[in-house]
Scaffold this motif. Sequence first.
Motif, PDB file in Angstrom:
ATOM      1  N   UNK A   1      -7.650   4.040  -3.660  1.00  9.08           N
ATOM      2  CA  UNK A   1      -8.415   4.505  -5.045  1.00  9.08           C
ATOM      3  C   UNK A   1      -9.553   3.062  -5.210  1.00  9.08           C
ATOM      4  N   UNK A   2     -10.312   3.769  -6.659  1.00  6.80           N
ATOM      5  CA  UNK A   2     -11.673   3.507  -6.887  1.00  6.80           C
ATOM      6  C   UNK A   2     -10.698   1.881  -8.072  1.00  6.80           C
ATOM      7  N   UNK A   3     -10.077   2.276  -8.496  1.00  6.27           N
ATOM      8  CA  UNK A   3      -9.740   1.203  -8.883  1.00  6.27           C
ATOM      9  C   UNK A   3      -9.229  -0.118  -8.131  1.00  6.27           C
ATOM     10  N   UNK A   4      -8.317  -0.113  -7.453  1.00  3.07           N
ATOM     11  CA  UNK A   4      -7.987  -1.346  -5.727  1.00  3.07           C
ATOM     12  C   UNK A   4      -9.811  -1.591  -5.094  1.00  3.07           C
TER      13      UNK A   4
ATOM     14  N   UNK B   1       0.925  -1.464   0.257  1.00  2.00           N
ATOM     15  CA  UNK B   1      -0.151   0.337   0.104  1.00  2.00           C
ATOM     16  C   UNK B   1       1.425   1.567  -0.256  1.00  2.00           C
ATOM     17  N   UNK B   2       1.842   1.611   0.867  1.00  3.10           N
ATOM     18  CA  UNK B   2       2.650   2.455   0.353  1.00  3.10           C
ATOM     19  C   UNK B   2       3.961   2.570  -0.201  1.00  3.10           C
ATOM     20  N   UNK B   3       3.911   1.495  -1.572  1.00  2.00           N
ATOM     21  CA  UNK B   3       4.639   1.671  -2.740  1.00  2.00           C
ATOM     22  C   UNK B   3       3.549   2.580  -3.177  1.00  2.00           C
ATOM     23  N   UNK B   4       2.194   1.934  -3.676  1.00  2.00           N
ATOM     24  CA  UNK B   4       1.291   1.882  -4.382  1.00  2.00           C
ATOM     25  C   UNK B   4       0.879   3.507  -4.389  1.00  2.00           C
ATOM     26  N   UNK B   5       0.996   4.341  -2.696  1.00  3.22           N
ATOM     27  CA  UNK B   5       0.852   5.678  -2.360  1.00  3.22           C
ATOM     28  C   UNK B   5       1.414   6.493  -2.864  1.00  3.22           C
ATOM     29  N   UNK B   6       3.023   6.166  -2.940  1.00  5.36           N
ATOM     30  CA  UNK B   6       3.577   7.051  -3.041  1.00  5.36           C
ATOM     31  C   UNK B   6       3.638   7.419  -4.855  1.00  5.36           C
ATOM     32  N   UNK B   7       3.830   7.342  -5.862  1.00  7.91           N
ATOM     33  CA  UNK B   7       2.863   6.594  -6.595  1.00  7.91           C
ATOM     34  C   UNK B   7       1.909   7.457  -7.517  1.00  7.91           C
ATOM     35  N   UNK B   8       0.985   7.269  -6.157  1.00  2.97           N
ATOM     36  CA  UNK B   8       0.055   7.962  -7.450  1.00  2.97           C
ATOM     37  C   UNK B   8      -0.837   8.631  -6.625  1.00  2.97           C
TER      38      UNK B   8
END
Length: 308
Positions: free
Chosen positions: A71-74, A5-12
């Motif tokens: 996110x809406x996607x996840x 989750x941290x990786x995904x948040x850092x990108x978007x």
Amino acid sequence: MDAFIRIFRSRKLALSDPPDISPALPHMDPPGATTLVDAKPSLFIALPAEIIYEILSFLPPLSLVSLTRTSKFLRAHALADALWAKFVRKNVPYQQSLQCYPAESWKDLYVSLHPYWFLSRNKLWFSDKAYSGSSMTGSLVLVRYDSRRGCIEGLRMLAKQGIRSFESWEWNPEVIIHTFNPEVSLLVDDPIVKIDRGMYAGHNSAREEILMSTGYTRGVRSMISLCQGLTPKEQDNAMALWPPRIIPAKERVRNQSRHPSRGEGPSSLLNASENAFRIRKWVEFGGMGASLGVHIGEDVMTFSTVPE
């Protein structure tokens, strides 16, 4: 899971600290909104849907709820009904042809009986005293999921004395072996545990006692509550535990059947034990609710699961 989750948040995404996810599970719609700060596409969301599903299938329910806040996607992937069907079937492994009825979806079924699925998963439970209140004998309870009514119920196991026989032990004739063949049955007309769909909805504390719809024909009211397990360092010789140390167990809790107390319990659902629970019961006259009428013969029972 947290690292992902941290990786995904850092990108978007840039999110505020998420609130406690334990009381939010029954509602599935946590407050707050996300704010886009970087339009750079994530490599993860470029994966095929089948691979994303396979990755998410390794996450527990509370992690999926946390994922819906990114996110809406996840969120769309985390709420896929096939994922929640696996959670339900994992807690009801003995019913092969299980359907989500009477709920509209597997997710709704799982959420409606959360956080009590561990009762049907562990199936067999024993208490420190009989349901009648005697401390000399306990109660053996079989908990199962009733797919017709969409509820979890616990039934007492009864044993009638069958044919008995006596024989001497060949290695020591002075030792008499007493054999018997009990007739075991379930008391289906009087469940002592009954978890109805949506029973936990609206309760925000894991320490709350929840009123169950049991025993109304006899004027008996009962409430179920969760327990918090004790680590070996938290246990001492003077502490009353259930199950006692002489019985093998995955986890032990305070035996509050001896010292009833309503102020103790897990601080959150994340700290709640899935190997023990409590029931407080009483006979009530002059009222139909938990707070009306006169309470007679109030008693507390502590249950623990039987290790495999």
